[in-house]
Write a protein that holds these residues in place. Structure first.
Motif, short mmCIF file in Angstrom:
data_model
loop_
_atom_site.label_atom_id
_atom_site.label_comp_id
_atom_site.label_asym_id
_atom_site.label_seq_id
_atom_site.Cartn_x
_atom_site.Cartn_y
_atom_site.Cartn_z
N ALA A 2 6.86 -1.60 -2.72
CA ALA A 2 6.32 -3.38 -2.55
C ALA A 2 4.52 -3.20 -2.80
CB ALA A 2 5.92 -2.36 -0.78
N PHE A 3 4.88 -4.25 -3.39
CA PHE A 3 3.04 -4.55 -3.80
C PHE A 3 2.23 -5.71 -2.71
CE2 PHE A 3 5.74 -4.21 -7.61
CZ PHE A 3 4.64 -2.94 -8.40
N ALA A 4 1.09 -4.76 -2.18
CA ALA A 4 0.06 -5.47 -1.82
C ALA A 4 -0.52 -6.82 -2.33
CB ALA A 4 -0.69 -4.56 -0.73
N VAL A 23 -5.38 -11.51 -16.70
CA VAL A 23 -5.56 -10.40 -16.22
C VAL A 23 -4.20 -10.70 -15.03
CG1 VAL A 23 -6.98 -8.76 -14.21
CG2 VAL A 23 -7.85 -9.78 -16.02
N ASP A 24 -3.48 -9.07 -15.04
CA ASP A 24 -2.10 -8.79 -14.49
C ASP A 24 -2.48 -7.80 -13.64
OD1 ASP A 24 -0.10 -10.59 -15.61
OD2 ASP A 24 0.42 -9.80 -17.62
N LEU A 25 -2.54 -7.57 -11.97
CA LEU A 25 -2.53 -6.29 -11.21
C LEU A 25 -1.75 -6.73 -10.60
CD1 LEU A 25 -4.89 -4.01 -11.36
CD2 LEU A 25 -6.14 -5.62 -10.15
N ARG A 26 -1.10 -5.26 -10.45
CA ARG A 26 -0.16 -5.25 -8.90
C ARG A 26 -0.91 -3.87 -8.43
NH1 ARG A 26 5.98 -5.97 -10.77
NH2 ARG A 26 5.94 -8.03 -10.85
N VAL A 27 -1.01 -3.86 -6.63
CA VAL A 27 -1.67 -3.07 -5.99
C VAL A 27 -0.33 -2.85 -5.35
CG1 VAL A 27 -3.32 -2.40 -4.48
CG2 VAL A 27 -3.56 -4.01 -5.96
N PRO A 28 0.24 -1.81 -4.88
CA PRO A 28 0.79 -0.92 -4.15
C PRO A 28 0.89 -1.22 -3.27
CG PRO A 28 1.13 0.72 -6.18
CD PRO A 28 -0.60 -0.32 -6.13
N HIS A 64 1.70 -9.10 -0.21
CA HIS A 64 2.86 -9.36 0.93
C HIS A 64 3.88 -9.63 0.17
CE1 HIS A 64 1.58 -6.09 3.44
NE2 HIS A 64 0.70 -6.09 2.87
N GLY A 65 4.10 -10.58 -1.13
CA GLY A 65 5.22 -10.81 -1.66
C GLY A 65 5.25 -12.84 -1.52
N GLN A 66 3.74 -13.53 -0.82
CA GLN A 66 3.92 -14.88 -0.28
C GLN A 66 1.84 -15.26 -1.44
OE1 GLN A 66 6.46 -16.26 1.28
NE2 GLN A 66 7.82 -14.60 1.43
N PRO A 67 2.67 -16.50 -1.77
CA PRO A 67 1.02 -16.96 -2.23
C PRO A 67 -0.05 -16.41 -1.37
CG PRO A 67 3.01 -18.43 -2.57
CD PRO A 67 3.77 -17.42 -1.87
N TYR A 68 -1.22 -16.37 -1.77
CA TYR A 68 -2.61 -16.11 -0.89
C TYR A 68 -2.79 -17.42 0.11
CZ TYR A 68 -7.08 -15.60 -0.13
OH TYR A 68 -8.41 -15.82 0.43
N VAL A 179 -13.80 5.20 6.92
CA VAL A 179 -12.75 4.32 7.51
C VAL A 179 -11.54 3.92 6.54
CG1 VAL A 179 -13.44 2.01 7.42
CG2 VAL A 179 -14.86 3.51 8.39
N LEU A 180 -12.19 4.31 4.99
CA LEU A 180 -10.99 4.37 3.89
C LEU A 180 -9.88 4.85 4.03
CD1 LEU A 180 -13.06 2.96 0.71
CD2 LEU A 180 -12.29 1.36 2.08
N ARG A 181 -10.13 5.51 4.29
CA ARG A 181 -8.92 6.92 4.56
C ARG A 181 -7.74 6.35 5.97
NH1 ARG A 181 -11.82 11.60 1.75
NH2 ARG A 181 -11.80 11.01 0.05
N LYS A 182 -9.03 6.29 6.76
CA LYS A 182 -8.18 6.09 7.95
C LYS A 182 -7.39 4.79 8.25
CE LYS A 182 -10.31 5.48 12.37
NZ LYS A 182 -11.07 5.40 12.74
N LEU A 183 -7.91 3.68 7.17
CA LEU A 183 -6.39 2.57 6.55
C LEU A 183 -6.10 2.54 6.36
CD1 LEU A 183 -9.65 0.10 5.23
CD2 LEU A 183 -8.25 -0.39 7.67
N ARG A 184 -6.22 3.86 4.77
CA ARG A 184 -4.42 3.67 4.14
C ARG A 184 -3.68 4.68 5.03
NH1 ARG A 184 -5.79 7.82 -1.14
NH2 ARG A 184 -6.97 9.10 0.92
N ALA A 185 -4.15 6.04 6.08
CA ALA A 185 -3.25 6.84 6.75
C ALA A 185 -2.33 5.67 7.29
CB ALA A 185 -4.03 7.29 7.38
N ALA A 186 -2.83 4.68 7.86
CA ALA A 186 -2.23 2.99 8.91
C ALA A 186 -1.67 2.43 8.03
CB ALA A 186 -3.79 2.24 9.42
N GLY A 187 -1.35 2.72 6.53
CA GLY A 187 -0.43 2.10 5.65
C GLY A 187 -1.61 0.43 5.39
N LYS A 188 -2.55 0.47 5.30
CA LYS A 188 -3.69 -0.79 5.05
C LYS A 188 -3.68 -0.64 3.51
CE LYS A 188 -4.23 -2.19 8.75
NZ LYS A 188 -3.66 -3.35 10.11
#
Lengths: 258, 294
Positions: A2-4, A23-28, A64-68, A179-188
Motif C-alpha cells: 500500500a502506498f501512502a 518525477v514519479d515517486l511512490r512512498v510505501p 492513500h489512493g485518493q487525489p490529494y 518523534v519520527l520513529r514514534k510516527l513510523r511505529a504508529a504506521g504513519k
C-alpha cells in the motif's frame, strides 16, 4: 504494497527553466523516506508541488489512493524554519494550535480541544515548558520543534518535512528523530527533505535521489549507492570512502535508543 | 472640552480618532504581512481615482470620490501583482514604479481639474495632504460605513486571518482558501486607506497605517493585544493632533496627527519593556553593574 504517496509525472517550471522534470515517486505506508539531492535540485519544489503550494505544469498526486485535494486532512506539512517571521506577535502554544485550524470550521474559535491537542504535541517534542513563550525568544532548534509539534497536532497520516535538521542543535536532532520513529511505529509515513548524506542510512528506511529528474528511489540499502549518488551529485560527493564505496552505506551506525 | 462640544471641532476630533483607530488596527496586517510599502503605493495611487471620479460625475460627494480612490488603489495593487508575476522586475522596483506613475497621473489630473471653470472642484487638492477641518458628519458616517464591514470581516475570520498572516503556506496546506483571504486583506487595506484620505491625504496616509502597528508591537507579544493597542495609539495620536491644531495657530490637522503618531512610535521604540532600545541598554548596564559588584 500500500502506498501512502503516489506522485506521477510531476513537472514544475519557473519561467522556461524546469525545476522538476517528470518525477514519479511512490512512498510505501509506514516508512521514513529521505529526499536528497544537490542545492537547486528541486527538493523543496517537489514538496511544495506535491502539496499544491506551487502549481505544477503537469502531474498528479495521490495520498492513500485518493487525489490529494480530497485527502488534505491526512497530510501535515513542516516548512523550512526560515519561511516565517519569528518576530510575529504570538506564543508557542498559539502556533501549535494553528495545526488544528484546518479542522476548526468557520466561525469557531479554537477552544479546549485544540489547546489540549497542542499541549500534547508540545509534550512529544519536549517543549511543553515553553508553551507560553513568545516565539521570537526560541533558539533555532526550539523553533524547529515547535513547527514539528504543529504538524503533530494535526494528527495526520502523512508528514512532509522540509529540512527539519537544518542548523539545529544535537538535543533537537535527537528529539526529532525520536518523534519520527514514534510516527513510523504508529504506521504513519514521513517524507523528509534532507541534506546530510551521512545520516541517511541511520535515520531513514527509504531514499529518493533527486536532481530535477528522479535519479533513483527505494530502500536505502538498494538505492543509496555510489553510482546513484554520483549520478545525482555529478561526482562531487564528499562522503565517499577512498575505496570507492559509499562509506555511510557500508558502515551503518546503530541508532541509540533503537 | 470644546473639542467634543463645538459641532465643527467635534466632527474633526471624532472623525480623526475614528480614522486613527480603524487604520491603526487594519494597518497591523499590512505590517505583519510585510506589505507596508504596498500600503504606501496604494494610498498614492488613490489620487488619480479621486480626480477621475470627480471629472466623471462633476460632484464632490465623499462616497463617489472615495469609491474612485478605492478602485484606483485596487487597480494599482493588481497591476503591481501582474508586473511581479510576469516580468523579472523585483517587487520593490515595481512598487516604486507604480507609486510614481499613479501619483504623477493624479497630479496631472488634479492640475487639469483646477483649471475647470466650475466652483465644485474647490478643495479637491486637499486630498493631497488632507483637510481634517473640512470633515462633516456625513464624512464620519462614510468612514463607519467603510471601516465597519472591514473590521467585522477581520473579527469573523480572526483565526484564519491570524494563521494566513503568520504562515500562508501551511494555511494553504490545511485547505484554507488563502488566495481569497489575500484578496480580502488587500481589500481591507484599501478600505483603511480610503478612510484616511480626506483627513490625512494620500501622501501621509501610509504613516497612519504603519506607525500605530510598529508602536503597538513594541508593547505586546500577542496579536490580539497588538491590534487593539494600534487602534488606541491611532486614536490617541488623532486626538492629540486635533487638540494641538485647534490651539490658536491653526496648524494643518492631518500632518500634526502624523507627527503626533510618529512621536508615540519613537517613544515606543525607545522605552518599551523588553524591546525598547533604551530599556535594553539599561538592562545591559544593570547586568554589568551586578556582575561587577560581586
Amino acid at each position: 504494497m500500500a502506498f501512502a504517496v503516489e506522485i506521477e509525472d510531476l513537472t514544475v517550471a519557473y519561467g522556461d527553466k524546469p525545476a522538476l522534470w517528470d518525477v514519479d515517486l511512490r512512498v510505501p505506508q509506514g516508512v521514513l523516506m529521505a529526499i536528497v539531492g544537490p542545492n537547486g535540485a528541486g527538493k523543496t519544489t517537489l514538496l511544495k508541488a506535491t502539496l499544491g503550494l506551487i502549481k505544477p505544469a503537469a502531474g498528479s498526486v495521490r495520498i492513500h489512493g485518493q487525489p490529494y485535494e480530497q485527502q488534505r486532512r491526512l497530510v501535515a506539512y513542516v516548512p523550512q524554519r526560515s519561511s516565517v517571521d519569528w518576530d510575529f506577535p504570538t506564543t508557542v502554544l498559539d502556533v501549535v494550535m494553528m495545526g488544528r485550524y484546518g479542522q476548526l470550521g468557520w466561525l469557531r474559535r479554537p477552544g479546549r480541544a485544540e489547546r489540549e491537542a497542542a499541549l500534547a504535541a508540545l509534550e512529544q517534542v519536549q517543549m511543553a515548558d515553553f508553551a507560553h513563550r513568545q516565539i521570537g525568544q526560541l533558539s533555532g532548534g526550539q523553533q524547529q520543534r515547535v513547527f514539528l509539534a504543529r504538524a503533530l497536532a494535526q494528527n495526520a497520516e502523512v508528514y512532509f518535512m522540509d529540512e527539519p535538521f537544518q542548523g539545529v542543535d544535537a538535543v533537537t536532532e535527537r528529539a526529532i528523530i525520536h518523534v519520527l520513529r514514534k510516527l513510523r511505529a504508529a504506521g504513519k509515513t514521513v517524507v523528509v527533505v534532507h541534506h546530510d548524506l551521512q545520516t541517511v542510512p541511520e535515520y531513514f528506511d527509504q531514499v529518493a535521489l533527486i536532481n530535477v529528474r528522479r535519479i533513483a528511489a527505494g530502500p536505502v540499502r538498494e538505492v543509496f549507492t555510489e553510482a546513484n549518488l554520483r549520478a545525482t551529485y555529478g561526482g562531487r560527493v564528499a562522503l565517499l570512502g577512498a575505496n570507492g564505496s559509499a562509506g555511510a552505506v557500508t558502515t551503518p551506525t546503530p541508532a541509540p535508543g533503537d | 472640552m470644546e473639542l467634543f462640544t463645538d459641532y465643527t471641532l467635534r466632527n474633526v476630533t471624532l472623525g480623526s480618532m475614528l480614522l486613527g483607530a480603524i487604520s491603526g488596527l487594519l494597518g497591523c496586517f499590512a505590517v505583519l504581512r510585510r506589505q507596508a510599502l504596498l500600503g504606501d503605493a496604494m494610498s498614492h495611487a488613490a489620487l488619480p481615482g479621486i480626480a477621475l471620479a470627480f471629472l466623471l460625475t462633476g460632484q464632490r460627494d465623499p462616497f463617489t470620490l472615495l469609491l474612485g480612490a478605492a478602485i484606483a488603489a485596487l487597480v494599482a495593487a493588481l497591476w503591481l501583482l501582474a508586473i511581479v508575476r510576469t516580468s523579472r522586475i523585483k517587487d520593490d522596483a515595481a512598487l516604486a514604479l507604480i507609486l510614481a506613475v499613479f501619483f504623477g497621473f493624479g497630479l496631472v489630473l488634479l492640475s487639469y481639474v483646477q483649471r475647470q471653470p466650475t466652483a465644485a472642484q474647490a478643495g479637491l487638492k486637499s486630498f493631497l495632504f488632507g483637510q481634517a477641518a473640512a470633515l462633516v458628519e456625513r464624512d464620519l458616517w462614510a468612514m463607519l460605513a467603510i471601516g465597519g464591514p472591514a473590521l467585522a470581516l477581520i473579527a469573523i475570520f480572526w483565526p484564519q486571518v491570524k494563521l494566513i498572516s503568520f504562515d500562508p503556506d501551511v494555511a494553504r496546506s490545511l485547505g484554507l482558501p488563502v488566495r481569497r483571504f489575500e484578496v480580502l486583506l488587500t481589500g481591507v487595506l484599501v478600505a483603511a486607506i480610503v478612510i484616511g484620505l480626506q483627513t490625512v491625504g494620500v501622501v501621509l496616509m501610509s504613516a497612519m497605517l504603519i506607525a500605530p502597528a510598529v508602536a503597538a508591537r513594541q508593547w505586546t507579544n500577542r496579536l490580539e493585544t497588538m491590534v487593539l493597542l494600534a487602534a488606541g495609539f491611532g486614536a490617541l495620536a488623532a486626538f492629540i493632533g486635533a487638540w494641538i491644531s485647534a490651539q490658536g495657530e491653526r496648524l494643518a490637522t492631518g500632518p500634526v496627527i502624523v507627527l503626533a503618531m510618529s512621536a508615540l512610535t519613537a517613544i515606543s521604540l525607545l522605552i518599551a519593556p523588553e524591546r525598547g532600545l533604551l530599556w535594553r541598554r539599561w538592562r545591559l548596564m544593570r547586568q554589568w553593574q551586578i556582575g561587577n559588584g560581586e
